[in-house]
Each structure stands twice: as C-alpha cells, then as structure tokens.
Design an enzyme around this catalytic site. Structure first.
Site, PDB file in Angstrom:
ATOM      1  CG  ASP A 115      31.327  52.983  44.700  1.00  0.00           C
ATOM      2  OD1 ASP A 115      30.467  52.285  44.137  1.00  0.00           O
ATOM      3  OD2 ASP A 115      31.245  53.304  45.891  1.00  0.00           O
ATOM      4  CD  GLU A 168      32.669  48.894  50.155  1.00  0.00           C
ATOM      5  OE1 GLU A 168      33.012  49.939  49.592  1.00  0.00           O
ATOM      6  OE2 GLU A 168      31.489  48.509  50.209  1.00  0.00           O
ATOM      7  CD  GLU A 178      26.683  55.139  46.794  1.00  0.00           C
ATOM      8  OE1 GLU A 178      27.527  55.128  47.715  1.00  0.00           O
ATOM      9  OE2 GLU A 178      26.419  54.132  46.101  1.00  0.00           O
ATOM     10  NE  ARG A 228      37.245  52.160  45.570  1.00  0.00           N
ATOM     11  CZ  ARG A 228      36.302  52.662  46.356  1.00  0.00           C
ATOM     12  NH1 ARG A 228      36.641  53.427  47.379  1.00  0.00           N
ATOM     13  NH2 ARG A 228      35.026  52.426  46.145  1.00  0.00           N
ATOM     14  CE  LYS A 275      30.134  48.760  42.846  1.00  0.00           C
ATOM     15  NZ  LYS A 275      30.315  49.747  43.920  1.00  0.00           N
ATOM     16  CG  ASN A 296      27.044  45.831  52.114  1.00  0.00           C
ATOM     17  OD1 ASN A 296      28.100  45.256  51.859  1.00  0.00           O
ATOM     18  ND2 ASN A 296      26.791  47.057  51.671  1.00  0.00           N
ATOM     19  NE  ARG A 298      25.901  54.217  50.049  1.00  0.00           N
ATOM     20  CZ  ARG A 298      26.517  54.970  50.963  1.00  0.00           C
ATOM     21  NH1 ARG A 298      25.930  56.055  51.446  1.00  0.00           N
ATOM     22  NH2 ARG A 298      27.724  54.656  51.386  1.00  0.00           N
ATOM     23  CD  GLU A 352      26.947  46.185  40.756  1.00  0.00           C
ATOM     24  OE1 GLU A 352      26.290  46.428  41.789  1.00  0.00           O
ATOM     25  OE2 GLU A 352      28.075  45.656  40.778  1.00  0.00           O
ATOM     26  CD1 TRP A 357      36.782  55.541  53.118  1.00  0.00           C
ATOM     27  CD2 TRP A 357      36.293  53.434  52.593  1.00  0.00           C
ATOM     28  NE1 TRP A 357      36.032  55.018  54.144  1.00  0.00           N
ATOM     29  CE2 TRP A 357      35.721  53.719  53.847  1.00  0.00           C
ATOM     30  CE3 TRP A 357      36.111  52.161  52.050  1.00  0.00           C
ATOM     31  CZ2 TRP A 357      34.988  52.783  54.572  1.00  0.00           C
ATOM     32  CZ3 TRP A 357      35.380  51.220  52.773  1.00  0.00           C
ATOM     33  CH2 TRP A 357      34.823  51.538  54.017  1.00  0.00           C
TER      34      TRP A 357
END
Length: 683
Positions: free
Chosen positions: A369, A290, A397, A340, A364, A206, A164, A391, A545
C-alpha cells in the site's frame, strides 16, 4: 537581486514570468510576437487563450493574431500550409494526441496535430521551451504519449473532505453539493493539461451514500458542467461508483452481476449518464476490498463484476477501471501463512484473459500500500492478456503527508524501469502497463491526487513537483527524475542557477532521506494506525490488516520465500524470483520484505542490520536538518511568502525526523539489546 515573485504558489509551473534577459526576450519576440491558431473548438479556444496570455506575460508585449509568420498552430486538415510543412512527419504514428513542433532558421514555428487535443499539447510544449530558455529555431519535434490513459484519481467526498488529503478541502464539493464557482477548477484543468493528463475521476473510490447519487438525475447536471469544463482541456471525466448502487439507489434486492435485472439496471443507468455526458469516460471501481461491496457477496469473481459493467458502457465507448487492491483485511496476525502481499496476484492472475476489452485493471505500484519502499507488484508481467494501469500515489499518505519533503519521481522511475522478464529481458513495467509489451492498445497510469483548496494547491509548495512529475512521467516514462525536477524548478522559480541547483539537490535527495529515518530495509509500515502519520513500530503489528514485521529479540523481517515462507517471491518471473528468494542476492533495501534475519546479519554494505538501523536513522535526521539549512540559504532570492511557507514545513520535518530517529532506534535497542557501535544517544 530582485527575489523571484511566486506569491502563494497558486500559479504552480505556469507562472510565465517576464523574461528579464533582454537578448533572449528579443530572440523570442522575433519568433513569437504574432500567432495564428486555426479553428474555434472549445479546446482550440483554450489553446489560443493560453498562448496569448503566456506570451504577453513572458515577452511583455501582447502578441498579434496574424496568418503570416510567428506561430502557426492547428490540426493538419485546417491548413494547406501546415499539411505541406509537416508532410515529413507520420501523423498516423503520432496518433490522436501526438503533435509536431517544427521550425527552421527563419520563418514560422509550426504546431500541428491530428486532433485539437494534440494542438493543445503542442502549445503547452512550446511554452515550456520558452520558460526553460530553449532555442526555438531549427526544432523538429514529433512527439506522442507513451500511455493512452493518463489519469488523476481524486479521493474527494461531497461533504468537502478528502480521504488522505493533505492540502486542504475538496476543490469540487462542499456541504454535500458541488462548489458553484468553477474558476479554480478551470485553473486546475489547465495545470493538468499542461503535463498531458487526459482523464480524471472526481470522487473517492470509497463511495459513500451521497457520492453514490452522482449517477442520478439529481446530480448528473452538475457532473455534466464539470465534464464540460475539463473537456475543454482534453480531459475525460470518470466517476467512482458503488457496486451496490442497484440496491442503494435502484430499489433492487441484489447487486449480483449475473442477475439479468442488475445488468439491465446498469444498462439503463449508462444510457442516462451518457445523455448528460456524451463523452463520459466510465467507472472506477473498488470492490470486495476493505469492506466495499462487490461480486464476492454473490459467489461471483471480479471478471463477472467488471464485465457486467463493461457491457453496459461498451455501446458508448466507456471503460471500467477495476482496482486490484483486494486482500483479506480481517487477517489473524497469529497466522504466518496468510500474506497480504500475495493477494492481488492470487485474485487476478487466474482471471487473466477473461475481462472484456474495455476493462482495465488498476494495479498499485507495489503489493502492499504505497510504502516508501516495497517491491514492484508481480501483476505487472503476470497479466499478459488484460489491459492494465499502474497506480501510484501522489498524495503522500505514507511518505510525509506533504509536511515532509519527499520527491516521489525517483520511486516511480524505479517502478517503471523494473524488468519483469515477462517476455525476456527488457520487459519493463512501463511497457507492461502501457500495453506495448503484449501488443495491447490501451493502458497507462493513474495516480491519487495530492491537490486540495490550499492556496498553493498541494500544502507543501515543493510537493507541486510530484504532481508535475507524475504528469510528465505518464506522458514519457523515459524522462529522468533529475530532468523533470529541473524543468519544474525553472518554470516555478525561474532560471537563477543557485536556486535551481539547491532545490534540485533537495528534491533528488529527499526520498532517500525520508526512507532513511522511517521504516528500514523495506519492512514498511511502523506508522500510527488510521491516520498513518508518525512513528509507531508496533502500530499495525497485531492488527487485522496484514501489515507485520515480526520483530523479536533475535531478528526482524517477513519470510516471503517459496522455500520456507509464504511463497510470495515465486510470483515473479525468473530471474527476479530467484533474486528475491536468495538471502545472498536479495537487494539490501528489500531484505526485510522478503526475509526474516537476525539483527547481526551482515548486509552487502558490510554493516549488520541493527547497525544499519542506527546509522540510517541518525544520518537521516541530520540530512533532514540539512534540507532546512539549504533552503535557508535561499532567503532573499525567493519571494518571502513562498520562502516562509516552505521553511515552516522543513522546520517541522527536522523535528519530526528526530522523533522518528529516537522512536525507531530506541525500540530496536530495547528489542535486541545490541548497543550502537558509535555510542550515540539512544533512549
């Protein structure tokens, strides 16, 4: 008129341009032509260097070092004079990072703090005042940060890529190693320190195999060099770690957090890291999300995983920052009961109070997201016995990927000001995240960096305002988005009122413009899968997702009420829960996040949902074109290179906004069969 010289934009808001106004320059020379900075620590040497270079540039004269008059800066224990002059200030209240800037009608300007870091922040504050043309006489400032932790998270990989990332390649890595030249890193550390950032992670959450090795003897010497550099600007280094590291690099057969051998391996690893980096901040962890490994593999919970790591770091003062971005990413789109948005709260609320004191949960800003519009995460106010970080994502993104202008500070302000009602009215997210709401000393903000190796750092020159704005908000959430924008413009482009007014208007309108031509009324997504750029209404509609809008020929939206939907609305404290539950009271901008409604549903604006979609997308495209027109009016007032690079981005934004307009409007016209009341062209 001489155009403002900004070159490539590399200097960002630390250009320290020569002050052309003779009377202002002379007034500053009378106060700042000499200085004394007491002490010789690494941080204070950087403060001295910054002060000397900035004053030379702005005043056109190299300042002299003198222990009488001018600017006198140092810690309160470094000088009897500083201690006496600043005795009226409560340094216990100001804490380690707070500072004082004190001056009278005549005499020295005093910069004092309890620590070297505080002195550095005071120096940057004074230089900001000079850049803004402020009066530096009769000032009595005692300031401290609202948040103990003010962090930047880099999603950089050691092959040089940035997940990203929209501003070039990594500034840390190339070809699976560290970049040997560190001049740019020092410039970056200086930028971050100037807005009060005090913590940084330098690798992707990640964590790939090569980055897993950052905590090994083969790479720790390089990590230590980077830590040394950032330490000189008051910034503590953290690393993202792989929860499965005991297996991948440790030779164990398990990463079970309750296995004594695993705990011992992490204890040994922590000691090794601190041998190289004595002030190492700690670990950032993305686990069980994820496809990342985590404690769920072993039937354990997140407190088990975080606490095991926290125990390993505790003897050295280290922290575990554990991300709450955990949800089922293998969802069946046919199943409307799974949501989600509910996942983070469902996972972490039951564990409140079970985490070690040196664990912070990183949440977040919204439950999904980083969408352009979504509600505030109910974990703020939901967690009362656990330290937290808010966050946000500076990297754009889902907000134009630094090809579109989108000033994000107004969005972050809305989040920070949101009232959770966790302890009655006035229980803002800002207070909850900092820890102040629940009497906790640790907490703060973290943000995904928007920086790369592009010459101007952020790809879109105007995206620098987001990096600057994040730092200022993390230090002081009470600042206004307009105030921050004006500060950034004046430091970056100078004090030409025409430039200030036009760019400030562009910045402050840009988020609303971007939202208007993308996904409507809080529904989110509608982007192309994987890279997340450009319109694709059904791009994630039948995916694993959990990112659905449920549009059919009658209506659109996700029912998240407790009465008939997923129950997400009930995760908030009253009266917010009742507000979102009620179709009549739910804010229009979040309507489709909480409710499934017919296209003919009438909004508070008096428009139907379908007409709002048409109008907002036509108007948003027109406003995007106007952004270009406003920028074009500055030609000749701004350095040609700077002008051209921004203009190219705004040309693309104008074209892309039309694409968004036509794709979204055509989709919903074909889906609903309801024409535009104003008979505009829809395909």
């Amino acid at each position: 008129m001489n155009p403002v010289s900004t070159d490539s934009g590399y200097a960002c808001w630390l250009r320290y341009e020569y002050i052309e106004n003779a009377s202002l320059r002379e007034s500053y020379l009378s106060s700042c032509s000499c200085y004394s900075l007491l002490g010789d620590s690494f941080i204070l040497m950087n403060a001295r260097k910054q002060l000397a270079e900035a004053l030379s540039s702005m005043l056109g004269r190299v300042p002299t070092e003198s222990d009488t008059g001018g600017i006198i800066a140092g810690t309160i224990d470094s000088s009897t004079e500083l201690r006496q002059i600043t005795a009226q200030y409560d340094f216990d209240e100001l804490g380690e990072e707070g500072y004082v800037i004190h001056s009278e009608t005549e005499g020295p300007i005093y910069l004092a703090a309890a620590s070297d870091k505080g002195v550095l922040y005071a120096v940057f504050h004074l230089l900001r005042l000079l850049q803004l043309g402020a009066n530096v006489r009769n000032i009595h400032i005692g300031e401290k940060p609202a948040n103990a932790l003010r962090m930047i998270n880099h999603w950089d990989n050691m092959d040089g890529s940035v997940e990203r990332g929209y501003a070039g390649r990594s500034i840390f890595y190339r070809d699976n190693g560290f970049i040997p030249h560190t001049d740019r890193l020092e410039d970056y550390a200086r930028l971050l320190a100037s807005v009060g950032i005090n913590a940084i992670t330098i690798n992707n959450v990640n964590v790939h195999p090569r980055e897993t090795e950052l905590i090994t003897a083969g790479l720790l010497p390089d990590v230590a060099k980077v830590a040394d550099l950032f330490r000189g600007y008051g910034i503590r280094l953290y690393l993202s770690i792989n929860f499965a590291a005991p297996i991948e690099i440790g030779g164990l057969e398990t990463a079970d957090p309750l296995d004594p051998n695993v705990a011992a391996w992490w204890r040994d690893k922590a000691k090794e890291i601190y041998d190289y980096v004595p002030d190492f901040g700690g670990f950032l962890v993305k686990a069980d999300s994820e496809f990342r490994p985590g404690p769920f593999t072993y039937g354990r919970n997140h407190a088990d995983g975080a606490n095991m790591l926290a125990d390993a770091l505790a003897p050295y003062g280290g922290e575990v920052i554990w991300r709450c971005f955990v949800y089922n990413c293998l969802q069946d789109w046919r199943d409307r009961s799974t949501d989600r948005a509910k996942a983070a709260y469902d996972h972490f609320k039951p564990l409140d109070g079970q985490f070690r004191d040196n664990v912070l949960l990183q949440i977040k800003n919204g439950p999904m997201d980083f969408q352009v519009r979504e509600p505030v995460s109910p974990l703020f106010g939901g967690l009362k016995a656990t330290s937290t970080l808010l966050e946000v994502q500076i990297a754009q993104e889902y907000t134009g990927q630094q090809r579109h202008l989108c000033y994000l500070v107004p969005q972050w302000k809305e989040v920070l000001d949101f009232d959770t009602f966790a302890r009655g009215e006035g229980s803002s997210v800002a207070k909850a995240a900092s820890g102040a709401l629940f009497g906790r000393s640790r907490g703060g903000m973290a943000a995904v960096s928007n920086v790369g190796d592009d010459a101007n750092w952020t790809g879109h020159l105007l995206a620098q305002a987001n990096l600057y704005g994040y730092g200022r908000l993390a230090w002081s959430p009470a600042l206004g988005a307009d105030e921050i924008a004006k500060e950034w413009i004046m430091q970056t482009f100078g004090r030409d009122l025409t430039i200030i007014n036009i760019i400030q208007n562009m910045l402050l309108s840009s988020l609303e413009i971007y939202e208007s031509y993308t996904a409507p009324l809080g529904v989110g997504w509608m982007v192309n899968p994987h890279h997340h750029y450009g319109p694709n209404v059904d791009g994630y509609e039948y995916s694993k997702w959990g990112t659905y809008h449920f549009a059919d020929h009658e209506g659109i939206g996700v029912d998240r009420t407790a009465g008939t939907g997923t129950g997400y609305a009930s995760q908030y404290h009253p009266p917010q829960s009742a507000r979102y539950e009620s179709l009549a009271d739910c804010p229009d901008e979040l309507l489709l996040f909480f409710h499934h409604v017919p296209y003919t549903h009438v909004l508070k604006s008096g428009k139907t949902v379908i007409q709002h979609i048409y109008d907002s997308h036509f108007e948003g495209a027109e406003q995007a074109a106007d952004l270009l027109a406003q920028w074009n009016s500055l030609e000749g007032r701004i350095d040609e290179g700077c002008f051209r690079q921004v203009r190219e981005r705004l040309i693309h934004q104008e074209e892309h906004a039309r694409e968004w307009r036509d794709v979204i409007n055509t989709y919903f016209y074909r889906k609903s069969g309801i024409p535009d009341e104003r008979s505009r062209k829809i395909y």
